[in-house]
Design a protein around this motif. Structure first.
Motif, PDB file in Angstrom:
ATOM      1  N   GLN A   1       0.845  -1.185   0.000  1.00  0.00           N
ATOM      2  CA  GLN A   1       0.000   0.000   0.000  1.00  0.00           C
ATOM      3  C   GLN A   1       0.882   1.237   0.000  1.00  0.00           C
ATOM      4  N   ALA A   2       0.590   2.155  -0.896  1.00  0.00           N
ATOM      5  CA  ALA A   2       1.316   3.423  -0.978  1.00  0.00           C
ATOM      6  C   ALA A   2       0.560   4.322  -1.950  1.00  0.00           C
ATOM      7  N   ARG A   3       0.905   5.603  -1.938  1.00  0.00           N
ATOM      8  CA  ARG A   3       0.240   6.537  -2.861  1.00  0.00           C
ATOM      9  C   ARG A   3       1.139   6.927  -4.029  1.00  0.00           C
ATOM     10  N   VAL A   4       2.387   6.450  -4.007  1.00  0.00           N
ATOM     11  CA  VAL A   4       3.326   6.769  -5.088  1.00  0.00           C
ATOM     12  C   VAL A   4       3.952   5.467  -5.586  1.00  0.00           C
ATOM     13  N   GLY A   5       3.944   5.258  -6.910  1.00  0.00           N
ATOM     14  CA  GLY A   5       4.556   4.050  -7.424  1.00  0.00           C
ATOM     15  C   GLY A   5       4.755   4.068  -8.928  1.00  0.00           C
ATOM     16  N   ILE A   6       5.610   3.167  -9.387  1.00  0.00           N
ATOM     17  CA  ILE A   6       5.856   2.979 -10.816  1.00  0.00           C
ATOM     18  C   ILE A   6       5.766   1.481 -11.122  1.00  0.00           C
ATOM     19  N   ALA A   7       5.384   1.156 -12.363  1.00  0.00           N
ATOM     20  CA  ALA A   7       5.201  -0.247 -12.734  1.00  0.00           C
ATOM     21  C   ALA A   7       5.591  -0.450 -14.189  1.00  0.00           C
ATOM     22  N   HIS A   8       5.780  -1.735 -14.559  1.00  0.00           N
ATOM     23  CA  HIS A   8       6.358  -2.004 -15.867  1.00  0.00           C
ATOM     24  C   HIS A   8       6.030  -3.417 -16.337  1.00  0.00           C
ATOM     25  N   THR A   9       5.794  -3.566 -17.632  1.00  0.00           N
ATOM     26  CA  THR A   9       5.800  -4.874 -18.283  1.00  0.00           C
ATOM     27  C   THR A   9       7.001  -4.914 -19.210  1.00  0.00           C
TER      28      THR A   9
END
Length: 613
Positions: A64-72
């Protein structure tokens, strides 16, 4: 290729990141991951997995967080594995930084050697990890995150889109773009980052496209964009026309099936300005077209894959109807060979996404060689290709999610045929009555396409014959030879059956040696001026025991018999026949793939948007 999602959200960003990655699955990938920044302690937590995003969703449960990055990730450096999956981390001296990256860093080996000599340890085989370590190096030297990323990208060669977070810079994402798509989504008290607008339509319709060498600083409340010189610049906020429903599967089993059945509507939308007019006008292709096109004496078409096949069809049209000498080049080859550019040449680039790296590079190469005018035929209004061309035509196919292109191809053909009519008219090659006849045929296209799609049950019956085959030949003559090429490409893309296409007259010059009872031969057989020649070629196949699958016009006088399976379409559609004849080939490949049980929408090793060379 690959997908990036970032979020500075009001609530837990993990569902936003996962949902965004699911929307980007169509682009092609082999692993996925995300990293979030703690709301209180700002600690970076990461989850990665090999395989589908659904597996990452399970792995990331509880974060749980309000800031994030993601990737495929679609593998370019290093095999698909968790250690090579993004995000990549660099940590030490009280600082942790993590990076997601699309593209290829061309000088990564040189940078890796330098960083290794300075004590950095590499835990993956990727080129991306150098970005994380370089940024970390700048951070521990005292630079804030924005300056650290700016310094990092200045040291990189190649094409990239990146997103970066660090534990010493709470509530901030820094992103940068060079040669790969990246955009910002604007919300109320929240902001987003993505490589494709489809990842964000559920959260915002207001987006800004980043331009070459932009570096952007995002917080929950603000967006600041800096150009390559470090100057603060503005990037327009536009309202995306993409709807959430457009990227949903709906009642269909696969996106490819959905998109095949959307083709009549996509053609109607693409031809709306033409269908409602009594004559074609140059202005369909841009405000400058009326001044540019009369002076054009030669055409060079640059494209890759399915778009290349569309260009190959257009060459027949442009030379036979408009009388314009036309070359068609594979974009990935064109820029690497010495060529002679004829005076007064128009370059036409064709791309579904408008972000195809090879096509963009080929266009840039043509410009360096002196080309003054470029026409882009594309499905994405804010794409790099559209922005790089002074003339443009949007195909309005809507989002195409299936990797194997269907509606993008047929709408490209419709656009190219319209362009052919414009050029023919400007060159005095199109009589008024002929123009009216051809416009009427264009208006009839959606209805004719519906009639062919209704043949799906008959085509489905043929699919079982292919399931155990390992090879297939596709034959076509004249303007239908590129359609045979497209049919072969579809079959190999999604069923993994090796398929080759030949101009039917070439059969006796070599390929006939392959023909036997285990080599199905698919023929595109419209009743045109070459039909009798094609019939002779088909007899050559039967004489060698080959089994034929023929897609013929209703009036072609070809009948089914032992070893000869005939699907009859419509009466001959004239110049527009290629647009109709490709539909049964799409349906055939789809149903063969279903019988074989392959992943129709996401075939192995392939990506939808090829944004790297």
């Amino acid at each position: 290729m690959c997908g990036i999602v970032g979020a500075l959200s009001k609530t837990n960003c993990v569902p936003v990141l996962i949902d965004g990655l699911k929307k980007l699955e169509y682009r092609g990938y082999d692993s996925a991951g995300l990293a979030v920044q703690g709301d209180v302690d700002h600690r970076i937590q990461r989850a990665r997995s090999v395989g589908r995003v659904a597996e990452l969703e399970t792995t990331a449960k509880g974060l749980q967080a309000r800031v994030g990055i993601a990737h495929t990730r679609w593998a370019t450096h290093g095999v698909p594995s968790e250690r090579n999956a993004h995000p990549h981390i660099s940590e030490g001296q009280g600082v942790t930084v993590t990076v997601v990256h699309n593209g290829i860093i061309e000088n990564h080996e040189e940078v890796r050697q330098r960083l290794t000599s300075q004590g950095y340890v590499f835990l993956s085989d990727t080129d991306t990890e150098v970005i994380a370590h370089l940024t970390h190096q700048h951070l521990v030297s005292g630079k804030p995150l924005l300056a650290a990323v700016q310094a990092t990208v200045a040291q990189l060669e190649g094409a990239f889109a990146i997103g970066v977070i660090a534990d010493n810079s709470p509530g901030t994402i820094i992103a940068a773009k060079r040669g790969a798509p990246l955009l910002v989504g604007h919300g109320q008290g929240e902001n987003f980052l993505a490589s494709d607008a489809s990842a964000l339509v559920a959260y915002t319709k207001f987006i800004s496209y980043l331009e070459e060498n932009d570096v952007v600083e995002l917080t929950h409340q603000s967006m600041r964009v800096f150009n390559a010189q470090g100057q603060l610049v503005e990037r327009a906020v536009i309202e995306s026309q993409l709807s959430a429903d457009a990227v949903e599967l709906g009642p269909y089993a696969h996106y490819m099936q959905k998109e095949m059945y959307e083709q009549p509507g996509a053609i109607a939308a693409t031809l709306e300005m033409v269908s409602n007019a009594s004559a074609v006008k140059p202005e369909l292709f841009g405000v400058d077209a009326a001044q540019v096109l009369p002076g054009i004496q030669n055409i060079l078409i640059l494209a890759c894959g399915t778009s290349y096949h569309a260009g190959a069809v257009a060459r027949y049209w442009l030379e036979s109807i408009a009388g314009v000498p036309t070359q068609v080049e594979i974009a990935s080859e064109y820029r690497y060979r010495k060529s002679v550019l004829a005076p007064h040449t128009l370059v036409i680039t064709i791309s579904q996404s408008g972000e195809t790296a090879d096509t963009l590079a080929a266009l840039e190469h043509a410009k360096h060689m002196g080309v003054e005018h470029a026409l882009s035929i594309c499905n994405v209004p804010e794409s790099a290709l559209i922005r790089a061309s002074n003339l443009k035509f949007l195909t309005r196919a809507g989002p195409e999610i299936g990797v194997a292109s269907t509606k993008a191809f047929t709408t490209q053909l419709a656009a190219l045929f319209t362009f052919t009519l414009v050029m023919a008219k400007l060159r005095g090659q199109l009589a008024v009555d002929q123009e009216k006849t051809l416009l009427a045929q264009l208006r009839h296209l959606p209805s004719a396409m519906q009639n062919i799609l209704a043949l799906e049950p008959h085509i489905k019956q043929l699919a079982a014959h292919f399931a155990e085959k390992r090879h297939a030949l596709f034959l076509g003559r004249g303007v239908h030879y590129p359609i045979a090429m497209e049919g072969a490409l579809k079959l190999k893309e999604i069923s993994y059956i090796h398929a080759e296409a030949y101009a039917a007259g070439e059969l006796k010059h070599g390929p006939l040696a392959l023909v036997d009872a285990d080599m199905p031969v698919v023929a595109v057989a419209p009743k045109d001026t070459l039909i009798e020649k094609l019939k002779s070629n088909l007899q050559e196949v039967r004489a060698r025991g080959g089994e034929l699958y023929i897609f013929a016009d209703r009036d072609s006088q070809i009948e089914s018999s032992e070893g000869v399976h005939v699907i009859k379409l419509l009466d001959h559609a004239g110049h527009l026949s290629p647009i109709l004849h490709v539909l049964p080939l799409q349906l055939l490949s789809y149903h063969v793939a279903l019988v074989k049980g392959t992943d129709v929408d996401k075939p192995r090793n392939l990506a939808k948007s090829v944004t790297v060379e």
